[in-house]
Design a protein around this motif. Structure first.
Motif, PDB file in Angstrom:
ATOM      1  N   ALA A 365     -23.363  46.821 -18.157  1.00  0.00           N
ATOM      2  CA  ALA A 365     -24.090  45.739 -18.830  1.00  0.00           C
ATOM      3  C   ALA A 365     -25.190  45.146 -17.968  1.00  0.00           C
ATOM      4  N   CYS A 366     -24.930  44.962 -16.670  1.00  0.00           N
ATOM      5  CA  CYS A 366     -25.916  44.275 -15.815  1.00  0.00           C
ATOM      6  C   CYS A 366     -26.353  45.099 -14.612  1.00  0.00           C
ATOM      7  N   THR A 367     -25.766  46.269 -14.427  1.00  0.00           N
ATOM      8  CA  THR A 367     -26.058  47.204 -13.325  1.00  0.00           C
ATOM      9  C   THR A 367     -25.612  46.701 -11.958  1.00  0.00           C
ATOM     10  N   GLU A 368     -24.879  45.576 -11.907  1.00  0.00           N
ATOM     11  CA  GLU A 368     -24.328  45.085 -10.633  1.00  0.00           C
ATOM     12  C   GLU A 368     -23.338  46.114 -10.077  1.00  0.00           C
ATOM     13  N   ARG A 372     -13.720  47.592  -6.596  1.00  0.00           N
ATOM     14  CA  ARG A 372     -12.422  48.168  -6.964  1.00  0.00           C
ATOM     15  C   ARG A 372     -11.319  47.195  -6.552  1.00  0.00           C
ATOM     16  N   ARG A 373     -10.503  46.764  -7.527  1.00  0.00           N
ATOM     17  CA  ARG A 373      -9.377  45.882  -7.271  1.00  0.00           C
ATOM     18  C   ARG A 373      -8.128  46.503  -7.872  1.00  0.00           C
ATOM     19  N   GLY A 374      -7.367  47.185  -7.038  1.00  0.00           N
ATOM     20  CA  GLY A 374      -6.200  47.900  -7.529  1.00  0.00           C
ATOM     21  C   GLY A 374      -6.622  49.008  -8.473  1.00  0.00           C
ATOM     22  N   ASP A 375      -6.068  49.010  -9.663  1.00  0.00           N
ATOM     23  CA  ASP A 375      -6.398  50.030 -10.650  1.00  0.00           C
ATOM     24  C   ASP A 375      -7.656  49.694 -11.449  1.00  0.00           C
ATOM     25  N   PHE A 376      -8.262  48.550 -11.166  1.00  0.00           N
ATOM     26  CA  PHE A 376      -9.364  48.079 -12.005  1.00  0.00           C
ATOM     27  C   PHE A 376     -10.710  48.148 -11.296  1.00  0.00           C
ATOM     28  N   LEU A 377     -11.740  48.471 -12.073  1.00  0.00           N
ATOM     29  CA  LEU A 377     -13.119  48.283 -11.652  1.00  0.00           C
ATOM     30  C   LEU A 377     -13.576  46.944 -12.198  1.00  0.00           C
ATOM     31  N   VAL A 378     -14.264  46.146 -11.354  1.00  0.00           N
ATOM     32  CA  VAL A 378     -14.595  44.777 -11.737  1.00  0.00           C
ATOM     33  C   VAL A 378     -16.057  44.483 -11.449  1.00  0.00           C
ATOM     34  N   CYS A 379     -16.748  43.862 -12.425  1.00  0.00           N
ATOM     35  CA  CYS A 379     -18.084  43.322 -12.203  1.00  0.00           C
ATOM     36  C   CYS A 379     -17.932  41.861 -11.787  1.00  0.00           C
ATOM     37  N   ILE A 380     -18.459  41.505 -10.634  1.00  0.00           N
ATOM     38  CA  ILE A 380     -18.272  40.147 -10.114  1.00  0.00           C
ATOM     39  C   ILE A 380     -19.460  39.239 -10.411  1.00  0.00           C
ATOM     40  N   ASN A 381     -20.402  39.734 -11.200  1.00  0.00           N
ATOM     41  CA  ASN A 381     -21.573  38.930 -11.570  1.00  0.00           C
ATOM     42  C   ASN A 381     -21.207  37.986 -12.712  1.00  0.00           C
ATOM     43  N   ASN A 382     -21.082  36.705 -12.418  1.00  0.00           N
ATOM     44  CA  ASN A 382     -20.694  35.734 -13.447  1.00  0.00           C
ATOM     45  C   ASN A 382     -21.724  35.598 -14.559  1.00  0.00           C
ATOM     46  N   GLU A 383     -22.971  35.961 -14.276  1.00  0.00           N
ATOM     47  CA  GLU A 383     -24.031  35.867 -15.282  1.00  0.00           C
ATOM     48  C   GLU A 383     -24.234  37.176 -16.032  1.00  0.00           C
ATOM     49  N   CYS A 384     -23.363  38.123 -15.828  1.00  0.00           N
ATOM     50  CA  CYS A 384     -23.453  39.418 -16.516  1.00  0.00           C
ATOM     51  C   CYS A 384     -23.450  39.195 -18.026  1.00  0.00           C
ATOM     52  N   GLU A 385     -24.413  39.801 -18.713  1.00  0.00           N
ATOM     53  CA  GLU A 385     -24.519  39.623 -20.161  1.00  0.00           C
ATOM     54  C   GLU A 385     -23.275  40.143 -20.878  1.00  0.00           C
ATOM     55  N   GLY A 386     -22.714  41.238 -20.393  1.00  0.00           N
ATOM     56  CA  GLY A 386     -21.508  41.784 -21.000  1.00  0.00           C
ATOM     57  C   GLY A 386     -20.330  40.841 -20.866  1.00  0.00           C
ATOM     58  N   ARG A 387     -20.188  40.213 -19.690  1.00  0.00           N
ATOM     59  CA  ARG A 387     -19.095  39.257 -19.495  1.00  0.00           C
ATOM     60  C   ARG A 387     -19.297  38.023 -20.365  1.00  0.00           C
ATOM     61  N   ARG A 388     -20.544  37.550 -20.485  1.00  0.00           N
ATOM     62  CA  ARG A 388     -20.808  36.372 -21.317  1.00  0.00           C
ATOM     63  C   ARG A 388     -20.480  36.667 -22.782  1.00  0.00           C
TER      64      ARG A 388
END
Length: 490
Positions: A365-368, A372-388
């Motif tokens: 969504a934001c290319t950030e 990697r956190r355990g089994d998960f891939l995580v975007c840490i950008n709080n302003e990411c359009e996908g997260r919003r």
């Protein structure tokens, strides 16, 4: 073996601690019994139970009936405990139960083979209707009084039974809003303020109380049941209008039932033969990564379309990056899938792609850059359009009392730069039109938001809608028993 589940996932759970299994099961139980949502598939739940039983056969989660939230008009003490049902998932497990039954019969002089009855296992909410009082199962000893919903139910018999929804009604009206008919039933019965769709289902008399004594039954015997089960299953489940989750096998003799007895969790004279359903193997044609409100990416495995249990399946969840990586899922892999409970597509196994899995390194969504956190891939950008977008959709979905704001509407809001729920409530009709909504739709959106300000909403829904990681509806209820919503800092 053709009719019982054979999936063994113990190896994939070997790296998870017992405490993590306990916490996962507790959260799943709470969501299953106390909310109108599910957080885990039936197959994954059973895999966790099996692994816990392997590690700690005497664990309380295996020997006691799961707890239930408080709802309804007070408590009802069950004169006879309402227990859960032990599950068997393989022919060997069923044969072992048969041997125990026949051994107990011989101990008290009952001739073998032993007569058994087989009925469909309804997949809803357990209840007991006695002397005009309808109660939930609760913890097996004390249930919630839910007699107030009796006028809204279609009642088939009295005694122990299940509150269930007509499957065809769910498929036609509710399958896009709820994951499973059971979630509608739980929400309609247990929520302080049920979703409008759940209330409509009640008013449409699509939720029934079905006494187990009214179910079609087939008689079998301990010496023939394993061989007969596929044919019995096809007949019973094919002629049941409600969601099902396998078959229930019970000893008929009262004397033998007494001899076999019960644990604090289940009756030893009864088992549930769980079914994995029809399976199909098809090619993986892609993996799409969807971002959630907390930044976690969920893989959606795109399949070459295949028909399974009467439905065309094109996608199935891959759960998380760890599972995709472990199973080697990418273009060129072959995926074996089933439909959990004959409804939800579920990944059983996979033949790895030639080069294994290729995980994304940047947020779609934001290319950030992803973490990697355990089994998960995580975007840490709080302003990411996908997260919003995910946060906005999550809010409207969990609140449940505000209509018209579905995924498409949320897309337009995010594209227009909306960043918070507070901003949504301040938007005028003219501003909605500028975002691409029609004049009539814009007026309706404003009216819906104004009306929502005066509608009562459960505090636990407000808290859960905030999108706090690991704080769903069940845990929100627990927290609010100790702390008022107004005292929680946001």
């Amino acid at each position: 073996m053709s009719n019982l589940a054979t999936l063994n996932t113990a190896d994939s759970l070997s790296g998870i601690s017992t405490r993590q299994i306990e916490e996962s099961l507790e959260r799943a139980n709470d969501a299953y019994r106390n909310t109108d949502d599910s957080i885990i598939s039936d197959s994954d739940y059973d895999a966790l139970i099996d692994e816990l039983a392997r590690r700690d056969p005497g664990h309380a989660l295996l020997t006691e009936v799961e707890s239930e939230a408080d709802f309804g008009a007070g408590k009802v003490r069950h004169q006879i405990p309402m227990l859960s049902t032990e599950k068997v998932k393989t022919d060997s497990e069923l044969s072992a139960w048969v041997r125990r039954v026949e051994s107990a019969a011989q101990n008290i002089g009952i001739r073998t083979p032993v007569l058994l009855s087989v009925t469909a296992k309804l997949d809803g909410m357990a209840g007991r209707l006695k002397d005009g009082v309808l109660a939930s199962r609760g913890d097996g000893l004390t249930g919630n009084n839910i007699t107030h919903i009796l006028p809204k139910l279609v009642v088939h018999g009295v005694g122990d039974g299940e509150l269930v929804m007509i499957q065809s009604y769910f498929d036609e009206h509710l399958s896009e809003e709820f994951k499973h008919p059971r979630n509608v039933v739980t929400g309609a019965v247990g929520a302080d303020t049920p979703r409008p769709a759940a209330m409509k289902a009640l008013n449409d008399h699509s939720i029934h109380f079905v006494s187990f004594t009214t179910l079609t039954r087939i008689d079998s015997r301990t010496d023939t049941i394993v061989a007969q089960l596929p044919e019995i299953r096809e007949y019973l489940l094919g002629n049941t209008p409600y969601p099902t989750d396998g078959l229930v096998l019970a000893v008929e003799s009262p004397e033998l039932r007494k001899e076999l007895g019960s644990t604090g969790h289940h009756h030893n004279w009864m088992v549930a033969a769980k079914t994995v359903g029809e399976t199909a193997t098809t090619a993986v044609v892609g993996v799409q990564w969807q971002i959630g409100k907390t930044g976690r990416l969920t893989p959606v495995i795109q399949l070459k379309k295949v028909t399974l249990s009467g439905a065309v399946i094109a996608n199935v969840t891959g759960h998380n990056a760890g599972k995709v990586e472990e199973m080697g899922i990418d273009v060129g892999a072959m995926a074996t899938i089933t439909r959990s409970g004959e409804i939800i597509p579920f990944l059983v196994s996979a033949t790895p792609a030639p080069n294994g899995a290729s995980l994304p390194t940047h947020c779609p969504a934001c290319t950030e850059h992803l973490k990697r956190r355990g089994d998960f891939l995580v975007c840490i950008n709080n302003e990411c359009e996908g997260r919003r977008h995910a946060r906005l959709h999550h809010f409207f979905n969990i609140i449940g009392s505000i209509d018209l704001f579905g995924p498409v509407a949320c897309d337009k809001l995010i594209a227009a730069g909306v960043r918070s729920i507070q901003e949504v409530f301040a938007i005028t009709a003219a501003e909605f039109e500028a975002m691409g909504f029609g004049p009539g739709q814009s007026a309706n959106l404003v009216a819906e938001l104004e009306a929502a300000k005066t509608r009562p909403v459960d505090d636990f829904r407000v808290l859960a809608a905030m999108g706090i990681s690991n704080l769903g509806r069940g845990d929100s209820k627990k927290l609010l028993r100790h702390t008022a919503l107004k005292d929680i800092p946001f």
